[in-house]
Motif scaffolding. Structure first.
Motif, mmCIF file in Angstrom:
data_model
loop_
_atom_site.group_PDB
_atom_site.id
_atom_site.type_symbol
_atom_site.label_atom_id
_atom_site.label_comp_id
_atom_site.label_asym_id
_atom_site.label_seq_id
_atom_site.Cartn_x
_atom_site.Cartn_y
_atom_site.Cartn_z
ATOM 1 N N THR A 1 100.318 -5.639 23.081
ATOM 2 C CA THR A 1 100.573 -7.081 23.205
ATOM 3 C C THR A 1 100.092 -7.598 24.556
ATOM 4 O OG1 THR A 1 102.433 -6.997 21.678
ATOM 5 C CG2 THR A 1 102.383 -8.848 23.220
ATOM 6 N N LEU A 2 100.318 -6.843 25.606
ATOM 7 C CA LEU A 2 99.875 -7.263 26.938
ATOM 8 C C LEU A 2 98.349 -7.363 26.998
ATOM 9 C CD1 LEU A 2 102.431 -5.197 29.004
ATOM 10 C CD2 LEU A 2 102.333 -7.696 28.812
ATOM 11 N N TYR A 3 97.657 -6.469 26.325
ATOM 12 C CA TYR A 3 96.195 -6.536 26.275
ATOM 13 C C TYR A 3 95.763 -7.809 25.539
ATOM 14 C CZ TYR A 3 91.338 -5.159 26.099
ATOM 15 O OH TYR A 3 89.979 -5.136 26.273
ATOM 16 N N ARG A 4 96.435 -8.116 24.440
ATOM 17 C CA ARG A 4 96.115 -9.344 23.692
ATOM 18 C C ARG A 4 96.352 -10.590 24.533
ATOM 19 N NH1 ARG A 4 98.345 -6.702 18.928
ATOM 20 N NH2 ARG A 4 100.337 -7.711 19.323
ATOM 21 N N LYS A 5 97.304 -10.493 25.478
ATOM 22 C CA LYS A 5 97.600 -11.637 26.356
ATOM 23 C C LYS A 5 96.583 -11.769 27.493
ATOM 24 C CE LYS A 5 102.532 -12.025 25.526
ATOM 25 N NZ LYS A 5 103.870 -12.034 26.141
ATOM 26 N N GLY A 6 95.657 -10.810 27.596
ATOM 27 C CA GLY A 6 94.602 -10.933 28.598
ATOM 28 C C GLY A 6 94.678 -9.980 29.770
ATOM 29 N N TYR A 7 95.683 -9.129 29.810
ATOM 30 C CA TYR A 7 95.761 -8.153 30.892
ATOM 31 C C TYR A 7 94.728 -7.057 30.650
ATOM 32 C CZ TYR A 7 99.974 -10.553 32.253
ATOM 33 O OH TYR A 7 100.856 -11.518 32.652
ATOM 34 N N ARG A 8 94.066 -6.625 31.748
ATOM 35 C CA ARG A 8 93.000 -5.631 31.609
ATOM 36 C C ARG A 8 93.151 -4.442 32.551
ATOM 37 N NH1 ARG A 8 92.957 -8.001 27.681
ATOM 38 N NH2 ARG A 8 91.250 -9.050 26.608
ATOM 39 N N PHE B 1 92.198 -0.785 28.617
ATOM 40 C CA PHE B 1 92.729 -0.957 29.972
ATOM 41 C C PHE B 1 92.000 -0.089 31.000
ATOM 42 C CE2 PHE B 1 96.668 -2.493 27.892
ATOM 43 C CZ PHE B 1 96.877 -3.633 28.654
ATOM 44 N N GLN B 2 91.861 -0.647 32.195
ATOM 45 C CA GLN B 2 91.533 0.117 33.386
ATOM 46 C C GLN B 2 92.877 0.561 33.959
ATOM 47 O OE1 GLN B 2 88.365 0.679 34.768
ATOM 48 N NE2 GLN B 2 87.771 -0.102 32.756
ATOM 49 N N THR B 3 92.970 1.772 34.480
ATOM 50 C CA THR B 3 94.224 2.244 35.064
ATOM 51 C C THR B 3 93.961 2.807 36.454
ATOM 52 O OG1 THR B 3 93.967 4.402 34.003
ATOM 53 C CG2 THR B 3 95.328 2.758 32.851
ATOM 54 N N LEU B 4 94.949 2.621 37.318
ATOM 55 C CA LEU B 4 94.843 3.129 38.681
ATOM 56 C C LEU B 4 96.216 3.566 39.147
ATOM 57 C CD1 LEU B 4 92.663 1.973 41.513
ATOM 58 C CD2 LEU B 4 95.109 2.144 41.981
ATOM 59 N N THR C 1 91.861 -9.255 38.365
ATOM 60 C CA THR C 1 92.462 -10.236 39.264
ATOM 61 C C THR C 1 93.974 -10.147 39.129
ATOM 62 O OG1 THR C 1 92.585 -11.990 37.608
ATOM 63 C CG2 THR C 1 90.499 -11.801 38.855
ATOM 64 N N LYS C 2 94.671 -10.895 39.954
ATOM 65 C CA LYS C 2 96.134 -10.897 39.859
ATOM 66 C C LYS C 2 96.602 -11.385 38.493
ATOM 67 C CE LYS C 2 96.767 -15.393 42.110
ATOM 68 N NZ LYS C 2 97.387 -16.143 41.033
ATOM 69 N N ASP C 3 95.791 -12.217 37.842
ATOM 70 C CA ASP C 3 96.162 -12.749 36.535
ATOM 71 C C ASP C 3 95.869 -11.798 35.385
ATOM 72 O OD1 ASP C 3 97.028 -15.196 37.662
ATOM 73 O OD2 ASP C 3 94.942 -15.869 37.769
ATOM 74 N N THR C 4 95.112 -10.733 35.642
ATOM 75 C CA THR C 4 94.773 -9.783 34.575
ATOM 76 C C THR C 4 95.267 -8.371 34.889
ATOM 77 O OG1 THR C 4 92.586 -9.346 35.535
ATOM 78 C CG2 THR C 4 92.732 -11.104 33.884
ATOM 79 N N THR C 5 96.147 -8.267 35.884
ATOM 80 C CA THR C 5 96.652 -6.967 36.338
ATOM 81 C C THR C 5 98.166 -6.903 36.196
ATOM 82 O OG1 THR C 5 94.859 -6.867 37.953
ATOM 83 C CG2 THR C 5 96.699 -5.370 38.299
ATOM 84 N N LEU C 6 98.659 -5.735 35.841
ATOM 85 C CA LEU C 6 100.090 -5.445 35.770
ATOM 86 C C LEU C 6 100.404 -4.326 36.746
ATOM 87 C CD1 LEU C 6 100.293 -5.034 31.908
ATOM 88 C CD2 LEU C 6 101.143 -6.999 33.191
#
Length: 169
Positions: free
Chosen positions: A21-28, A61-64, A107-112
């Motif tokens: 769901t978070l990916y669908r909301k635009g988080y990457r 997702f990219q992960t770090l 960006t801050k808007d696409t990161t969790l």
């Protein structure tokens, strides 16, 4: 004043968050703490963690991994799960979080951010405008400096939960 430490969301476990769901909301991009967020303090990557990071990659997702720990600890875990990493990150300072987003091209808007501590993990991410998930610590055994911070976290979380109840969250 305490609001600067409040997480945006709470989760029992990093493994139980609805990432699809978070990916669908635009988080990457997702920045993770390691110790007591993904595995008990100092533990190697588990089969669960390795499979989990594979699923996150499949979603796109990219992960770090962002850790205040030394490179040998962070690198070995990152290599096992297939994630990028930053060691000796200086959390809760902003630099590590900003470098993480730069490395992931988010960006801050696409990161969790997902972590288990308010005064390092959550506070640092919030200073950068990143959406935060506070998880329950995986294991009660922790270093003494973390144990002491947990007492202060309980106070902050008391007021956070009271405010959530007031707002009907």
């Amino acid at each position: 004043m305490l609001q600067q430490f409040y997480p945006d969301y709470e989760a029992d476990s990093a493994y139980g968050i609805d990432y699809k769901t978070l990916y669908r909301k635009g988080y990457r991009g997702i920045i993770f703490d390691i110790d007591n967020t993904l595995v008990p303090h100092g533990a190697p990557a588990t089969p669960q963690a390795i499979e989990f990071f594979g699923r996150l990659r499949e979603l796109g997702f990219q992960t770090l991994l962002l850790s205040n720990n030394k490179e040998p600890r962070v690198k070995s875990f990152a290599d096992a799960v297939g994630a990028s990493y930053i060691y000796k990150a200086g959390k809760p300072g902003r630099d590590g979080y900003l470098r993480a987003m730069e490395q992931m091209h988010t960006t801050k808007d696409t990161t969790l951010f997902v972590g288990d501590q308010l005064f390092t993990d959550v506070w640092g991410a919030k200073k950068c405008g990143i959406v935060t998930y506070l998880t329950r610590p995986i294991h009660p055994k922790e270093e003494i400096q973390i144990v002491l911070k947990r007492y202060l976290e309980k106070i902050v979380l008391f007021f956070y939960h009271r405010e959530c109840r007031r707002k009907g969250k």
